[in-house]
Motif scaffolding. Structure first.
Motif, PDB file in Angstrom:
ATOM      1  N   GLY A 160       0.801  -1.208   0.000  1.00  0.00           N
ATOM      2  CA  GLY A 160       0.000   0.000   0.000  1.00  0.00           C
ATOM      3  C   GLY A 160       0.836   1.261   0.000  1.00  0.00           C
ATOM      4  N   VAL A 161       0.206   2.362   0.355  1.00  0.00           N
ATOM      5  CA  VAL A 161       0.816   3.690   0.307  1.00  0.00           C
ATOM      6  C   VAL A 161       0.693   4.336   1.676  1.00  0.00           C
ATOM      7  CG1 VAL A 161       0.680   5.985  -0.724  1.00  0.00           C
ATOM      8  CG2 VAL A 161       0.255   3.974  -2.130  1.00  0.00           C
ATOM      9  N   VAL A 162       1.779   4.945   2.134  1.00  0.00           N
ATOM     10  CA  VAL A 162       1.767   5.707   3.388  1.00  0.00           C
ATOM     11  C   VAL A 162       2.120   7.154   3.058  1.00  0.00           C
ATOM     12  CG1 VAL A 162       2.781   5.995   5.673  1.00  0.00           C
ATOM     13  CG2 VAL A 162       2.415   3.690   4.763  1.00  0.00           C
ATOM     14  N   VAL A 163       1.238   8.067   3.428  1.00  0.00           N
ATOM     15  CA  VAL A 163       1.432   9.493   3.175  1.00  0.00           C
ATOM     16  C   VAL A 163       1.590  10.187   4.523  1.00  0.00           C
ATOM     17  CG1 VAL A 163       0.487  11.561   2.110  1.00  0.00           C
ATOM     18  CG2 VAL A 163       0.026   9.324   1.095  1.00  0.00           C
ATOM     19  N   ASP A 164       2.736  10.811   4.740  1.00  0.00           N
ATOM     20  CA  ASP A 164       3.068  11.409   6.039  1.00  0.00           C
ATOM     21  C   ASP A 164       3.410  12.886   5.844  1.00  0.00           C
ATOM     22  OD1 ASP A 164       3.869  11.972   8.601  1.00  0.00           O
ATOM     23  OD2 ASP A 164       5.723  10.821   8.513  1.00  0.00           O
ATOM     24  N   PHE A 165       2.746  13.746   6.626  1.00  0.00           N
ATOM     25  CA  PHE A 165       2.958  15.185   6.511  1.00  0.00           C
ATOM     26  C   PHE A 165       3.790  15.745   7.666  1.00  0.00           C
ATOM     27  CE2 PHE A 165      -0.856  14.528   3.898  1.00  0.00           C
ATOM     28  CZ  PHE A 165      -0.498  15.218   2.751  1.00  0.00           C
ATOM     29  N   VAL A 205     -15.843   4.779  -7.638  1.00  0.00           N
ATOM     30  CA  VAL A 205     -15.280   5.613  -6.573  1.00  0.00           C
ATOM     31  C   VAL A 205     -16.025   5.288  -5.280  1.00  0.00           C
ATOM     32  CG1 VAL A 205     -14.766   7.930  -5.790  1.00  0.00           C
ATOM     33  CG2 VAL A 205     -14.680   7.383  -8.230  1.00  0.00           C
ATOM     34  N   CYS A 206     -15.389   4.451  -4.464  1.00  0.00           N
ATOM     35  CA  CYS A 206     -15.946   4.022  -3.194  1.00  0.00           C
ATOM     36  C   CYS A 206     -14.786   3.859  -2.217  1.00  0.00           C
ATOM     37  CB  CYS A 206     -16.733   2.720  -3.353  1.00  0.00           C
ATOM     38  SG  CYS A 206     -15.743   1.341  -4.001  1.00  0.00           S
ATOM     39  N   MET A 207     -15.100   3.504  -0.981  1.00  0.00           N
ATOM     40  CA  MET A 207     -14.047   3.467   0.029  1.00  0.00           C
ATOM     41  C   MET A 207     -13.015   2.384  -0.268  1.00  0.00           C
ATOM     42  SD  MET A 207     -13.306   5.421   2.423  1.00  0.00           S
ATOM     43  CE  MET A 207     -11.728   5.457   3.237  1.00  0.00           C
ATOM     44  N   GLY A 208     -13.418   1.333  -0.964  1.00  0.00           N
ATOM     45  CA  GLY A 208     -12.468   0.288  -1.320  1.00  0.00           C
ATOM     46  C   GLY A 208     -11.294   0.820  -2.116  1.00  0.00           C
ATOM     47  N   LEU A 209     -11.530   1.876  -2.866  1.00  0.00           N
ATOM     48  CA  LEU A 209     -10.478   2.473  -3.685  1.00  0.00           C
ATOM     49  C   LEU A 209      -9.353   3.048  -2.829  1.00  0.00           C
ATOM     50  CD1 LEU A 209     -10.049   3.029  -6.760  1.00  0.00           C
ATOM     51  CD2 LEU A 209     -11.026   5.282  -6.361  1.00  0.00           C
ATOM     52  N   PHE A 210      -9.671   3.411  -1.573  1.00  0.00           N
ATOM     53  CA  PHE A 210      -8.710   4.118  -0.730  1.00  0.00           C
ATOM     54  C   PHE A 210      -8.234   3.288   0.463  1.00  0.00           C
ATOM     55  CE2 PHE A 210     -11.843   7.384  -2.273  1.00  0.00           C
ATOM     56  CZ  PHE A 210     -11.070   7.815  -3.337  1.00  0.00           C
ATOM     57  N   ARG A 211      -8.653   2.036   0.559  1.00  0.00           N
ATOM     58  CA  ARG A 211      -8.296   1.239   1.734  1.00  0.00           C
ATOM     59  C   ARG A 211      -6.801   0.986   1.855  1.00  0.00           C
ATOM     60  NH1 ARG A 211     -13.182  -3.292   1.543  1.00  0.00           N
ATOM     61  NH2 ARG A 211     -14.738  -2.051   2.683  1.00  0.00           N
ATOM     62  N   SER A 212      -6.088   1.004   0.762  1.00  0.00           N
ATOM     63  CA  SER A 212      -4.652   0.730   0.805  1.00  0.00           C
ATOM     64  C   SER A 212      -3.829   2.000   0.986  1.00  0.00           C
ATOM     65  CB  SER A 212      -4.220   0.011  -0.475  1.00  0.00           C
ATOM     66  OG  SER A 212      -4.616   0.727  -1.624  1.00  0.00           O
ATOM     67  N   ILE A 213      -4.508   3.137   1.257  1.00  0.00           N
ATOM     68  CA  ILE A 213      -3.817   4.415   1.466  1.00  0.00           C
ATOM     69  C   ILE A 213      -4.005   4.837   2.914  1.00  0.00           C
ATOM     70  CG2 ILE A 213      -3.662   6.838   0.803  1.00  0.00           C
ATOM     71  CD1 ILE A 213      -4.971   6.015  -1.880  1.00  0.00           C
ATOM     72  N   SER A 214      -2.904   5.070   3.620  1.00  0.00           N
ATOM     73  CA  SER A 214      -2.983   5.594   4.984  1.00  0.00           C
ATOM     74  C   SER A 214      -2.264   6.934   5.032  1.00  0.00           C
ATOM     75  CB  SER A 214      -2.362   4.619   5.985  1.00  0.00           C
ATOM     76  OG  SER A 214      -0.979   4.468   5.745  1.00  0.00           O
ATOM     77  N   LEU A 215      -2.750   7.820   5.896  1.00  0.00           N
ATOM     78  CA  LEU A 215      -2.100   9.118   5.986  1.00  0.00           C
ATOM     79  C   LEU A 215      -2.070   9.589   7.422  1.00  0.00           C
ATOM     80  CD1 LEU A 215      -4.339  12.120   5.087  1.00  0.00           C
ATOM     81  CD2 LEU A 215      -5.262   9.815   5.067  1.00  0.00           C
ATOM     82  N   SER A 216      -1.111  10.464   7.703  1.00  0.00           N
ATOM     83  CA  SER A 216      -0.977  11.023   9.038  1.00  0.00           C
ATOM     84  C   SER A 216      -0.413  12.430   8.933  1.00  0.00           C
ATOM     85  CB  SER A 216      -0.061  10.157   9.902  1.00  0.00           C
ATOM     86  OG  SER A 216       1.247  10.117   9.356  1.00  0.00           O
ATOM     87  N   ALA A 217      -0.770  13.255   9.911  1.00  0.00           N
ATOM     88  CA  ALA A 217      -0.223  14.604  10.039  1.00  0.00           C
ATOM     89  C   ALA A 217      -0.170  14.915  11.518  1.00  0.00           C
ATOM     90  CB  ALA A 217      -1.085  15.616   9.297  1.00  0.00           C
ATOM     91  N   PRO A 218       0.887  15.534  12.000  1.00  0.00           N
ATOM     92  CA  PRO A 218       1.007  15.808  13.437  1.00  0.00           C
ATOM     93  C   PRO A 218      -0.170  16.623  13.948  1.00  0.00           C
ATOM     94  CG  PRO A 218       3.094  16.208  12.312  1.00  0.00           C
ATOM     95  CD  PRO A 218       2.070  15.986  11.236  1.00  0.00           C
ATOM     96  N   LEU A 219      -0.714  16.238  15.085  1.00  0.00           N
ATOM     97  CA  LEU A 219      -1.797  16.985  15.701  1.00  0.00           C
ATOM     98  C   LEU A 219      -1.328  18.408  16.002  1.00  0.00           C
ATOM     99  CD1 LEU A 219      -4.695  16.742  16.784  1.00  0.00           C
ATOM    100  CD2 LEU A 219      -3.716  16.170  19.012  1.00  0.00           C
ATOM    101  N   GLY A 220      -2.129  19.381  15.599  1.00  0.00           N
ATOM    102  CA  GLY A 220      -1.771  20.772  15.808  1.00  0.00           C
ATOM    103  C   GLY A 220      -1.002  21.399  14.672  1.00  0.00           C
ATOM    104  N   CYS A 221      -0.770  20.641  13.596  1.00  0.00           N
ATOM    105  CA  CYS A 221      -0.114  21.244  12.431  1.00  0.00           C
ATOM    106  C   CYS A 221      -1.172  21.854  11.520  1.00  0.00           C
ATOM    107  CB  CYS A 221       0.763  20.236  11.697  1.00  0.00           C
ATOM    108  SG  CYS A 221      -0.112  19.144  10.548  1.00  0.00           S
ATOM    109  N   LEU A 222      -0.733  22.497  10.475  1.00  0.00           N
ATOM    110  CA  LEU A 222      -1.608  23.194   9.539  1.00  0.00           C
ATOM    111  C   LEU A 222      -2.673  22.273   8.954  1.00  0.00           C
ATOM    112  CD1 LEU A 222      -1.553  26.144   8.387  1.00  0.00           C
ATOM    113  CD2 LEU A 222      -0.325  25.215   6.424  1.00  0.00           C
TER     114      LEU A 222
END
Length: 515
Positions: free
Chosen positions: A259-264, A300-317
């Motif tokens: 899958g894909v991990v997107v980190d901000f 276009v349904c949630m199954g399309l995005f199940r392999s994508i996870s993302l995170s951003a620090p709490l309190g960031c933009l």
């Protein structure tokens, strides 16, 4: 669930298209029943269907930032509310599944004949007057309280009856036509969804699970084709309107076998101005970019995005905490998140990624001059203005279009001049504003408003100091500019104008591609 098919491919295809048609019809009802130009002319609304767990099943081709944020946040709303047949819940709280306060969501549960909760029909529409501190409800704000009425998940329709007194308590005694249009759209969706369910040869939840699994399989196979690795990119917001400038949005994208991990991490902390956004808006931008990499025919349904996870620090933009101001986060920061994600992916698949598009929705909000009580006397207006699209490996970018996170139309000149004390003096291409290169970026536009009465206006714009970037040796586009009577204005500003004053918006072009 077993992965053996329940519906054959033809029946599954029909099921997908019927669900999408329900969403399209909901949108048609909403557009035709609404009163405001925002909904009936600009089409600033979205419609979708979710299953009983709050997972996206289908959507119409409406507004990416609406639909992606709903897809990310609906499960929390569903689990927090009690649902009964004939009820509808309204919500706009950005920190409880919304985007910004003008985007109001109305949710209706769908029950089968036996009383089992099967799904939800949902629509989200932009309201030009949500009770903000300035006309148009897109203020230059520092707190959420300045941006209007905050609506937590609240019962708007009980057993089929609209609670008009509730709307009056929020917005004053009135007809509330756009809210009634949203309720009508959901009622249409419930009727049509009942027809879809009754025609299914299998249980609805089983068909939905097969749909999700099918979309997930397509997504995983497509993502598996991308070059594995970790890709980084940093882009910047111009400013927040309160002295904080060149604010970084930092993204790291890991493309792996599973899958894909997107980190901000590394993104700017939340700021005083209203370019902050909840994590659901960041998710919408990420989902949008990866949807663009998928085959056109994928549902276009949630199954399309199940392999994508993302995170951003709490309190960031991109994961701001209450009571941060967020009015422009939905419309401006979402565009820069898209640019950052595309910039990272351009390192992995340069032939598939365009140069930066205009990178701003060029928000213009205005209305009657403020009265002694701090409210607007007569009218509220809001619009976003098109710009240039980035060029790409297959050709030139388009000119004078909305791109990425917005999918709205312009307000026709005839409609604007009929409804408001405004005259459009000029509406034209901004020639040579696209970046040069092997392929040229699209040009922005010039839109010039003459005020026919005293007016207070607010501009929330980006790409005024940091131009949209080119790719593969292509040149950057020309940054946008705002003027009042020929005097340069800041990117974000709120001020008064008198009758005869002229406001000019020159929107950015798109970046060029190829040296």
């Amino acid at each position: 669930m077993s992965q053996s098919p329940i519906l054959d491919p033809v029946k599954l295809g029909l099921f997908v298209n019927r669900l999408e048609s329900v969403c399209e019809e909901m949108g048609a009802v909403l557009q035709r029943a609404a009163f405001s130009p925002n909904i009936k002319d600009r089409l600033d609304f979205s419609c979708a269907i979710f299953d009983a767990r709050g997972e996206l099943c289908a959507q119409a081709a409406h507004i990416p930032v609406h639909l992606g944020s709903m897809a990310y946040a609906m499960a929390d709303i569903v689990s927090a509310c009690e649902w009964h047949s004939g009820d509808m819940i309204v919500v706009n709280d950005p920190f409880l599944g919304g985007t910004h306060l003008p985007d109001v969501t109305v949710i209706a549960p769908f029950f089968d004949g036996g009383g089992e909760l099967l799904a939800f029909v949902v629509n989200r529409a932009h309201h030009a007057d949500i009770g903000a501190s300035t006309p148009g409800s897109m203020p230059l704000s520092k707190t959420l309280a300045e941006e209007g009425v905050v609506i937590p998940p609240t019962l708007l329709v009980r057993a089929g009856v609209l609670d008009k007194a509730l709307l009056d308590s929020w917005f004053g005694d009135g007809q509330h036509g756009d809210f009634i249009a949203q309720v009508s759209a959901n009622r249409s969706g419930l009727l049509r969804l009942a027809e879809v369910v009754s025609a299914l040869p299998v249980a609805f939840d089983a068909a939905v699970e097969q749909l999700q699994h099918y979309a997930e399989g397509i997504a995983r196979r497509r993502l598996a084709d991308l070059p594995k690795g970790i890709y980084h990119f940093t882009d910047y917001m111009d400013d927040d309107g309160f002295g904080n400038s060149h604010l970084p949005i930092v993204v790291s994208i890991e493309l792996a076998n599973d899958g894909v991990v997107v980190d901000f991490s590394g993104t700017s902390a939340q700021v005083a101005g209203n370019i902050n956004c909840p994590l659901s808006v960041a998710a919408a931008a990420v989902y949008y970019v990866f949807r663009c990499l998928m085959p056109n025919e994928v549902p276009v349904c949630m199954g399309l995005f199940r392999s994508i996870s993302l995170s951003a620090p709490l309190g960031c933009l991109l994961n701001a905490q209450r009571p941060a101001a967020v009015a422009a986060g939905n419309v401006e920061t979402s565009m820069r998140i898209t640019d950052a994600v595309l910039g990272a992916l351009a390192q992995a698949v340069p032939e598939l990624i365009p140069a930066a598009s205009q990178g701003s929705m060029n928000n213009v909000a205005m209305g009657g001059a403020m009265n002694s009580q701090g409210g607007s006397d007569t009218w509220n207006y809001y619009e976003t203005i098109a710009g240039g699209m980035g060029a790409h490996a297959d050709g030139h970018g388009l000119s004078a279009v909305q791109s990425h996170m917005t999918n709205t139309l312009n307000t026709p000149v005839e409609s604007l001049e009929m409804h408001y004390p405004l005259r459009i003096r000029r509406y034209a291409l901004r020639h040579s504003s696209g970046g040069t290169g092997q392929f040229k970026g699209g040009d922005g536009v010039v839109r010039e408003f003459e005020f026919l009465a005293p007016t207070q206006f607010t501009l929330l714009t980006e790409r005024r100091s940091l131009a949209p970037w080119g790719l593969a040796g292509g040149a950057d586009a020309v940054a946008g500019r705002n003027f009042l009577n020929g005097q340069l204005l800041p990117a974000k500003v709120s001020q008064s104008a008198k009758a005869g004053d002229v406001l000019t918006i020159e929107t950015p072009g798109g970046g060029g591609w190829g040296g």
